[in-house]
Design a protein around this motif. Structure first.
Motif, PDB file in Angstrom:
ATOM      1  N   ARG A  19      46.607  45.312  24.748  1.00  0.00           N
ATOM      2  CA  ARG A  19      46.566  43.926  25.203  1.00  0.00           C
ATOM      3  C   ARG A  19      46.125  43.876  26.649  1.00  0.00           C
ATOM      4  NH1 ARG A  19      52.295  41.919  22.805  1.00  0.00           N
ATOM      5  NH2 ARG A  19      51.609  41.682  20.650  1.00  0.00           N
ATOM      6  N   GLY A  20      45.365  42.850  26.951  1.00  0.00           N
ATOM      7  CA  GLY A  20      44.940  42.632  28.322  1.00  0.00           C
ATOM      8  C   GLY A  20      45.084  41.173  28.686  1.00  0.00           C
ATOM      9  N   LYS A  21      45.634  40.922  29.875  1.00  0.00           N
ATOM     10  CA  LYS A  21      45.774  39.550  30.361  1.00  0.00           C
ATOM     11  C   LYS A  21      45.570  39.570  31.864  1.00  0.00           C
ATOM     12  CE  LYS A  21      48.586  35.476  30.406  1.00  0.00           C
ATOM     13  NZ  LYS A  21      49.745  34.756  29.930  1.00  0.00           N
ATOM     14  N   GLN A  22      44.483  38.952  32.299  1.00  0.00           N
ATOM     15  CA  GLN A  22      44.193  38.891  33.727  1.00  0.00           C
ATOM     16  C   GLN A  22      44.937  37.723  34.359  1.00  0.00           C
ATOM     17  OE1 GLN A  22      39.857  38.701  33.516  1.00  0.00           O
ATOM     18  NE2 GLN A  22      39.756  40.735  34.396  1.00  0.00           N
ATOM     19  N   VAL A  23      45.367  37.943  35.568  1.00  0.00           N
ATOM     20  CA  VAL A  23      46.008  36.888  36.337  1.00  0.00           C
ATOM     21  C   VAL A  23      44.903  36.110  37.033  1.00  0.00           C
ATOM     22  CG1 VAL A  23      47.634  36.392  38.195  1.00  0.00           C
ATOM     23  CG2 VAL A  23      48.036  38.326  36.669  1.00  0.00           C
ATOM     24  N   ASP A  24      44.802  34.820  36.703  1.00  0.00           N
ATOM     25  CA  ASP A  24      43.759  33.981  37.302  1.00  0.00           C
ATOM     26  C   ASP A  24      44.182  33.614  38.723  1.00  0.00           C
ATOM     27  OD1 ASP A  24      41.394  32.613  37.462  1.00  0.00           O
ATOM     28  OD2 ASP A  24      42.106  30.858  36.360  1.00  0.00           O
ATOM     29  N   GLU A  25      43.359  34.009  39.683  1.00  0.00           N
ATOM     30  CA  GLU A  25      43.681  33.746  41.082  1.00  0.00           C
ATOM     31  C   GLU A  25      43.281  32.308  41.416  1.00  0.00           C
ATOM     32  OE1 GLU A  25      41.737  36.828  43.262  1.00  0.00           O
ATOM     33  OE2 GLU A  25      42.800  38.398  42.183  1.00  0.00           O
ATOM     34  N   LYS A  26      44.277  31.491  41.705  1.00  0.00           N
ATOM     35  CA  LYS A  26      44.074  30.054  41.932  1.00  0.00           C
ATOM     36  C   LYS A  26      43.359  29.758  43.252  1.00  0.00           C
ATOM     37  CE  LYS A  26      46.547  29.015  38.289  1.00  0.00           C
ATOM     38  NZ  LYS A  26      45.897  28.798  37.045  1.00  0.00           N
ATOM     39  N   ASP A  27      43.421  30.676  44.214  1.00  0.00           N
ATOM     40  CA  ASP A  27      42.839  30.395  45.523  1.00  0.00           C
ATOM     41  C   ASP A  27      41.327  30.627  45.581  1.00  0.00           C
ATOM     42  OD1 ASP A  27      43.210  33.091  45.182  1.00  0.00           O
ATOM     43  OD2 ASP A  27      43.682  33.492  47.284  1.00  0.00           O
ATOM     44  N   ARG A  28      40.730  31.171  44.519  1.00  0.00           N
ATOM     45  CA  ARG A  28      39.284  31.393  44.492  1.00  0.00           C
ATOM     46  C   ARG A  28      38.562  30.137  44.024  1.00  0.00           C
ATOM     47  NH1 ARG A  28      37.660  37.383  42.416  1.00  0.00           N
ATOM     48  NH2 ARG A  28      38.816  38.509  44.001  1.00  0.00           N
ATOM     49  N   VAL A  29      37.443  29.835  44.683  1.00  0.00           N
ATOM     50  CA  VAL A  29      36.600  28.712  44.280  1.00  0.00           C
ATOM     51  C   VAL A  29      35.284  29.304  43.798  1.00  0.00           C
ATOM     52  CG1 VAL A  29      35.434  26.614  45.041  1.00  0.00           C
ATOM     53  CG2 VAL A  29      37.679  27.210  45.991  1.00  0.00           C
ATOM     54  N   TYR A  30      34.989  29.129  42.510  1.00  0.00           N
ATOM     55  CA  TYR A  30      33.782  29.682  41.914  1.00  0.00           C
ATOM     56  C   TYR A  30      32.662  28.647  41.942  1.00  0.00           C
ATOM     57  CZ  TYR A  30      36.729  33.432  40.074  1.00  0.00           C
ATOM     58  OH  TYR A  30      37.577  34.502  39.944  1.00  0.00           O
ATOM     59  N   ILE A  31      31.496  29.068  42.360  1.00  0.00           N
ATOM     60  CA  ILE A  31      30.298  28.238  42.252  1.00  0.00           C
ATOM     61  C   ILE A  31      29.711  28.412  40.856  1.00  0.00           C
ATOM     62  CG2 ILE A  31      27.963  27.880  43.138  1.00  0.00           C
ATOM     63  CD1 ILE A  31      29.120  28.800  45.885  1.00  0.00           C
ATOM     64  N   HIS A  32      29.755  29.661  40.353  1.00  0.00           N
ATOM     65  CA  HIS A  32      29.373  29.969  38.965  1.00  0.00           C
ATOM     66  C   HIS A  32      30.350  31.008  38.455  1.00  0.00           C
ATOM     67  CE1 HIS A  32      27.026  30.945  35.412  1.00  0.00           C
ATOM     68  NE2 HIS A  32      27.173  32.223  35.731  1.00  0.00           N
ATOM     69  N   ARG A  33      30.846  30.792  37.251  1.00  0.00           N
ATOM     70  CA  ARG A  33      31.787  31.758  36.680  1.00  0.00           C
ATOM     71  C   ARG A  33      31.240  32.236  35.350  1.00  0.00           C
ATOM     72  NH1 ARG A  33      38.298  31.558  36.468  1.00  0.00           N
ATOM     73  NH2 ARG A  33      38.521  33.739  35.891  1.00  0.00           N
ATOM     74  N   GLY A  34      30.574  33.393  35.361  1.00  0.00           N
ATOM     75  CA  GLY A  34      29.995  33.971  34.162  1.00  0.00           C
ATOM     76  C   GLY A  34      30.816  35.106  33.593  1.00  0.00           C
TER      77      GLY A  34
END
Length: 156
Positions: free
Chosen positions: A72-87
């Protein structure tokens, strides 16, 4: 549509568990993420390698439950990052592998985005059991004899 069973022969007794396992594998292989390789590393060794780029060790879990290896894998989404493009998707996954009886997990390692899980297939021990045949005229026969031999040495 009629389902064809691989284990429908009267010569294959007690293989219902295998049929259920084949069904489970067919359902689990529908999702293709993350991609993986299975290689033979030695005569009794196997390695499963999963491409888990972007995952840290603490975001991955490997465990064995009822002859099923689960990753199993679950990444912690970092809330402080602002993505211009998220691919690059930050999604969770679960990949299962059904292991044959006797397969042991030797270890796991993460290197350059590849999670490698080493498996070992120990040498099986052959068992020969002689079954006594009784007739109505015989009151008692000697008990059956169990002989365990190492498969490298051949059966006794």
């Amino acid at each position: 549509m009629t389902r064809l069973s691989l284990f429908n022969s009267p010569l294959l007794l007690g293989f219902e568990q295998f049929e259920r396992t084949v069904d489970r594998v067919a359902k689990a292989s529908a999702d293709g993420y993350p991609p993986y390789n299975i290689e033979q590393t030695s005569e009794d060794g196997l390695r499963i390698t999963l491409a888990v780029a972007g995952f840290r060790t603490d975001e991955l879990t490997v465990f064995l439950e009822n002859n099923q290896l689960v990753v199993r894998g679950k990444q912690v989404d970092e809330k402080d990052r602002v993505y211009i493009h998220r691919g690059i998707a930050a999604r969770q996954f679960q990949r299962s592998f059904v292991l044959a009886d006797g397969i042991e997990v030797a270890g796991a390692s993460l290197d350059n985005g590849l999670l490698s899980i080493d498996l070992r297939r120990p040498e099986p021990v052959s068992k020969v059991k002689t079954i006594a045949i009784k007739t109505p005229a015989q009151s008692a026969r000697p008990p059956s004899i169990d002989i365990a031999t190492d498969s490298n040495k051949g059966a006794a």
